[in-house]
Write a protein that holds these residues in place. Structure first.
Motif, PDB file in Angstrom:
ATOM      1  N   LYS A  33       0.847  -1.182   0.000  1.00 51.27           N
ATOM      2  CA  LYS A  33       0.000   0.000   0.000  1.00 51.27           C
ATOM      3  C   LYS A  33       0.884   1.234   0.000  1.00 51.27           C
ATOM      4  O   LYS A  33       1.645   1.469   0.932  1.00 51.27           O
ATOM      5  CB  LYS A  33      -0.924   0.034   1.216  1.00 51.27           C
ATOM      6  CG  LYS A  33      -1.809   1.283   1.258  1.00 51.27           C
ATOM      7  CD  LYS A  33      -2.753   1.285   2.445  1.00 51.27           C
ATOM      8  CE  LYS A  33      -3.622   2.539   2.450  1.00 51.27           C
ATOM      9  NZ  LYS A  33      -4.569   2.555   3.589  1.00 51.27           N
ATOM     10  N   PHE A  34       0.802   2.009  -1.096  1.00 50.35           N
ATOM     11  CA  PHE A  34       1.485   3.285  -1.156  1.00 50.35           C
ATOM     12  C   PHE A  34       0.574   4.337  -0.535  1.00 50.35           C
ATOM     13  O   PHE A  34      -0.539   4.552  -1.003  1.00 50.35           O
ATOM     14  CB  PHE A  34       1.791   3.674  -2.601  1.00 50.35           C
ATOM     15  CG  PHE A  34       2.884   2.851  -3.239  1.00 50.35           C
ATOM     16  CD1 PHE A  34       4.188   2.970  -2.812  1.00 50.35           C
ATOM     17  CD2 PHE A  34       2.599   1.971  -4.263  1.00 50.35           C
ATOM     18  CE1 PHE A  34       5.195   2.216  -3.399  1.00 50.35           C
ATOM     19  CE2 PHE A  34       3.595   1.222  -4.862  1.00 50.35           C
ATOM     20  CZ  PHE A  34       4.899   1.339  -4.424  1.00 50.35           C
ATOM     21  N   LYS A  93     -11.322  -8.258  -6.716  1.00 53.25           N
ATOM     22  CA  LYS A  93     -11.818  -6.967  -6.263  1.00 53.25           C
ATOM     23  C   LYS A  93     -11.042  -5.850  -6.954  1.00 53.25           C
ATOM     24  O   LYS A  93      -9.816  -5.833  -6.939  1.00 53.25           O
ATOM     25  CB  LYS A  93     -11.673  -6.833  -4.746  1.00 53.25           C
ATOM     26  CG  LYS A  93     -12.130  -5.480  -4.207  1.00 53.25           C
ATOM     27  CD  LYS A  93     -11.854  -5.367  -2.719  1.00 53.25           C
ATOM     28  CE  LYS A  93     -12.219  -3.971  -2.212  1.00 53.25           C
ATOM     29  NZ  LYS A  93     -11.875  -3.815  -0.769  1.00 53.25           N
ATOM     30  N   LEU A  94     -11.775  -4.930  -7.559  1.00 59.20           N
ATOM     31  CA  LEU A  94     -11.183  -3.765  -8.195  1.00 59.20           C
ATOM     32  C   LEU A  94     -11.927  -2.528  -7.713  1.00 59.20           C
ATOM     33  O   LEU A  94     -13.150  -2.452  -7.839  1.00 59.20           O
ATOM     34  CB  LEU A  94     -11.273  -3.872  -9.717  1.00 59.20           C
ATOM     35  CG  LEU A  94     -10.807  -2.651 -10.516  1.00 59.20           C
ATOM     36  CD1 LEU A  94      -9.342  -2.336 -10.236  1.00 59.20           C
ATOM     37  CD2 LEU A  94     -11.021  -2.875 -12.015  1.00 59.20           C
ATOM     38  N   GLU A  95     -11.182  -1.585  -7.132  1.00 58.97           N
ATOM     39  CA  GLU A  95     -11.795  -0.356  -6.620  1.00 58.97           C
ATOM     40  C   GLU A  95     -11.045   0.852  -7.158  1.00 58.97           C
ATOM     41  O   GLU A  95      -9.809   0.889  -7.129  1.00 58.97           O
ATOM     42  CB  GLU A  95     -11.770  -0.333  -5.098  1.00 58.97           C
ATOM     43  CG  GLU A  95     -12.383   0.920  -4.496  1.00 58.97           C
ATOM     44  CD  GLU A  95     -12.470   0.892  -2.991  1.00 58.97           C
ATOM     45  OE1 GLU A  95     -12.489   1.977  -2.360  1.00 58.97           O
ATOM     46  OE2 GLU A  95     -12.517  -0.222  -2.423  1.00 58.97           O
ATOM     47  N   ALA A  96     -11.785   1.818  -7.656  1.00 54.56           N
ATOM     48  CA  ALA A  96     -11.200   3.061  -8.160  1.00 54.56           C
ATOM     49  C   ALA A  96     -11.903   4.229  -7.502  1.00 54.56           C
ATOM     50  O   ALA A  96     -13.113   4.196  -7.285  1.00 54.56           O
ATOM     51  CB  ALA A  96     -11.329   3.138  -9.680  1.00 54.56           C
ATOM     52  N   SER A  97     -11.136   5.264  -7.184  1.00 57.84           N
ATOM     53  CA  SER A  97     -11.743   6.429  -6.541  1.00 57.84           C
ATOM     54  C   SER A  97     -11.162   7.714  -7.109  1.00 57.84           C
ATOM     55  O   SER A  97     -10.027   7.749  -7.592  1.00 57.84           O
ATOM     56  CB  SER A  97     -11.521   6.384  -5.017  1.00 57.84           C
ATOM     57  OG  SER A  97     -10.170   6.613  -4.699  1.00 57.84           O
ATOM     58  N   ASN A 145      -6.487  -8.330  -5.780  1.00 57.76           N
ATOM     59  CA  ASN A 145      -7.174  -7.217  -5.147  1.00 57.76           C
ATOM     60  C   ASN A 145      -6.437  -5.924  -5.479  1.00 57.76           C
ATOM     61  O   ASN A 145      -5.292  -5.746  -5.078  1.00 57.76           O
ATOM     62  CB  ASN A 145      -7.206  -7.450  -3.627  1.00 57.76           C
ATOM     63  CG  ASN A 145      -8.098  -6.475  -2.904  1.00 57.76           C
ATOM     64  OD1 ASN A 145      -8.172  -5.310  -3.260  1.00 57.76           O
ATOM     65  ND2 ASN A 145      -8.759  -6.947  -1.859  1.00 57.76           N
ATOM     66  N   ILE A 146      -7.081  -5.006  -6.205  1.00 59.18           N
ATOM     67  CA  ILE A 146      -6.446  -3.757  -6.630  1.00 59.18           C
ATOM     68  C   ILE A 146      -7.323  -2.578  -6.241  1.00 59.18           C
ATOM     69  O   ILE A 146      -8.520  -2.560  -6.534  1.00 59.18           O
ATOM     70  CB  ILE A 146      -6.208  -3.722  -8.154  1.00 59.18           C
ATOM     71  CG1 ILE A 146      -5.383  -4.930  -8.616  1.00 59.18           C
ATOM     72  CG2 ILE A 146      -5.501  -2.430  -8.556  1.00 59.18           C
ATOM     73  CD1 ILE A 146      -5.221  -5.003 -10.122  1.00 59.18           C
ATOM     74  N   LEU A 205      -2.838  -4.783  -3.861  1.00 61.69           N
ATOM     75  CA  LEU A 205      -2.153  -3.538  -4.195  1.00 61.69           C
ATOM     76  C   LEU A 205      -3.083  -2.352  -3.974  1.00 61.69           C
ATOM     77  O   LEU A 205      -4.212  -2.336  -4.466  1.00 61.69           O
ATOM     78  CB  LEU A 205      -1.697  -3.554  -5.662  1.00 61.69           C
ATOM     79  CG  LEU A 205      -1.116  -2.243  -6.212  1.00 61.69           C
ATOM     80  CD1 LEU A 205       0.183  -1.885  -5.492  1.00 61.69           C
ATOM     81  CD2 LEU A 205      -0.904  -2.340  -7.724  1.00 61.69           C
ATOM     82  N   VAL A 206      -2.597  -1.354  -3.217  1.00 67.02           N
ATOM     83  CA  VAL A 206      -3.292  -0.082  -3.039  1.00 67.02           C
ATOM     84  C   VAL A 206      -2.354   1.009  -3.522  1.00 67.02           C
ATOM     85  O   VAL A 206      -1.241   1.143  -3.010  1.00 67.02           O
ATOM     86  CB  VAL A 206      -3.687   0.175  -1.572  1.00 67.02           C
ATOM     87  CG1 VAL A 206      -4.356   1.534  -1.431  1.00 67.02           C
ATOM     88  CG2 VAL A 206      -4.614  -0.929  -1.073  1.00 67.02           C
TER      89      VAL A 206
END
Length: 500
Positions: free
Chosen positions: A228-229, A312-316, A287-288, A261-262
């Motif tokens: 996680k960055f 899981k794919l999350e974008a913000s 998981n991204i 990965l975050v």
């Protein structure tokens, strides 16, 4: 104890009489413990009580003055006190203990592995500084280490820590070359708000990292399974003022075991196009999470990345004004290519949040999420995600104006409209023209929860007309909507009504 009316008073009481309530508990609490009636709980073995007390200690861990609330169980009765004093594992985590009682509490831990927070006290005293001294002399007992400030004790931590599993720093700590003697074989997790060295043998077995500053070419990154960055992170590579996507992809390529990965935008971003001819293949990445904020160029990651299966794919984004339709298209194409799970049939719309679930269950993790993006039309998704048309749509209402989302979607069979607050929110349904098609033509169930129908003379007839335009009766579920049997009677003519 009954005379102590607040935690502040309790803190003062413990600090003023540490010997009375710790070193010499019989003289202060003997009569209370003798008189306490624990006959109702004597049937449980000590092992069960230790387990219960450990849950209690864990629940209070990290809370303000948590130790004070946790210690209260030691004064209920003699049996409970003996159980707690004979279990050293209950005394291994110190969250701001009363300074004058710290040594006694520490003694109760005996030889159990410790969770230590160094530098967490604003004023070092003889009652608390011994934590640092003990950590320097006995790092073999430390299971988790938190360094709350940069102090001279960091340079003194030069002995191996064979049991250390987790390290957290809240400041930019400067680690000496011989930190932990270069040996921490069980260290798997590091959260570092500062920087980590390029070469560090004590990081050899690291599998989980959250960081602000990092050398992307560090060899110890190769075993990571979770990365996680943090926001505004920096690559400490020589001569790099900006980080380009090629550098990030090369670093990820050297992490073949990565599963989670975050990624936030780095402090300095080089938007030079990536010219990779072959994608980076991360076989285990499932998981991204990518926080674009306003950096659209980060979508390049998904154009040069290959995985065997995404879960899981999350974008913000900071807000919908930063969302580029081309970015949404790239994300959906990536997801559609590598998602191997079951069809997504549950969609949740909550302001600028759109989340897609495999099933709608409390606590269920969505497979695809867009935050800071509230699409006005469902049409693009019908093309980009053809096999994942929603059969269930949940909409959370706020106090502002509300309109139907994706009324043209004929795949939706269940619509849930719920309050976004702990109190009812007014239900507002649009009028449907005589010749207009009803929204959600395949709707079979309408679930309304914690909604207000005031004024009832207007909103109940509107709901009735809204439902009546369909060819067959729908199931109408009313949960905590404050309607009487008389209010509901007109709705039974057009729907199968269930109240909860």
């Amino acid at each position: 104890m009954s005379s102590i009316s607040s935690e502040e008073e309790l803190q003062g009481f413990y600090d003023s009489k540490p010997d009375a309530h710790l070193a010499q508990p019989p003289t202060l609490h003997q009569q209370h413990n003798v008189d306490s009636d624990c006959t109702q709980t004597k049937g449980l073995p000590p092992e069960i009580w230790s387990m219960i007390f450990s849950i209690l200690e864990y629940e209070f861990r990290g809370a303000t003055q948590s130790c004070l609330r946790w210690y209260a169980v030691t004064h209920v009765c003699r049996a409970w006190r003996n159980i707690t004093l004979n279990d050293p594992l209950l005394w291994t985590d110190f969250v701001d203990p009363p300074p004058k009682a710290a040594r006694e509490l520490f003694t109760r831990s005996k030889d159990a592995p410790l969770i230590l927070r160094l530098g967490s006290y604003p004023h070092h005293t003889d009652d608390t500084s011994f934590f640092c001294d003990y950590a320097v002399e006995h790092p073999e007992r430390i299971r988790r280490l938190e360094i709350r400030r940069n102090g001279p004790f960091v340079n003194l931590l030069t002995k191996p820590a064979p049991l250390l599993e987790s390290l957290l720093t809240t400041f930019d700590v400067e680690f000496p070359p011989d930190f932990l003697g270069g040996a921490a074989p069980q260290l798997k997790s590091v959260t570092c708000h500062g920087s980590l060295p390029l070469e560090a043998s004590w990081l050899t077995n690291l599998t989980s990292l959250q960081c602000m500053k990092v050398y992307l070419e560090a060899p110890w990154l190769s075993n990571l399974t979770s990365l996680k960055f943090s926001s505004g992170w920096t690559d400490l590579g020589v001569g790099r003022l900006h980080v380009d996507m090629e550098t990030i992809l090369t670093a990820l390529e050297n992490m073949p075991l990565l599963q989670h990965l975050v990624l936030f935008p780095p402090y300095g971003v080089d938007t030079t196009p990536c010219k990779r001819s072959t994608p980076v293949h991360l076989r285990h990445l499932r998981n991204i999470t990518v926080h674009f904020n306003f950096m659209v160029a980060m979508v390049t990651l998904f154009k040069h990345l290959r995985v065997d299966g995404i879960e899981k794919l999350e974008a913000s984004w900071l807000s919908s004004s930063f969302v580029d339709p081309a970015v949404i298209e790239t994300l959906c194409q990536f997801f559609a290519t590598y998602y191997q799970g079951g069809d997504l049939y549950s969609w949740r719309q909550d302001g600028d949040l759109l989340a897609l679930h495999r099933s709608f269950a409390e606590g269920n993790t969505p497979a695809l999420t867009f935050r800071g993006y509230g699409p006005k039309s469902f049409a693009p998704f019908k093309t980009l995600l053809p096999r994942n048309m929603p059969r269930l749509l949940t909409v959370r209402l706020t106090a502002g104006s509300w309109r139907l989302r994706y009324p043209e979607c004929d795949a939706i069979q269940e619509l849930r409209i719920v309050s976004g607050y702990s109190s009812p929110v007014a239900l507002k349904l649009p009028e449907i023209g005589v010749r207009a098609s009803p929204p959600y033509p395949s709707l079979r169930r309408l679930h309304l929860e914690l909604l207000s129908f005031e004024p009832k003379a207007k909103r109940i007839p509107l709901l009735r007309r809204w439902i009546a335009r369909r060819h067959s009766k729908v199931e109408l579920i009313l949960q905590n909507c404050g309607l009487t049997a008389q209010d509901i009677e007109p709705l039974r003519e057009v729907a199968h009504v269930v109240t909860m």
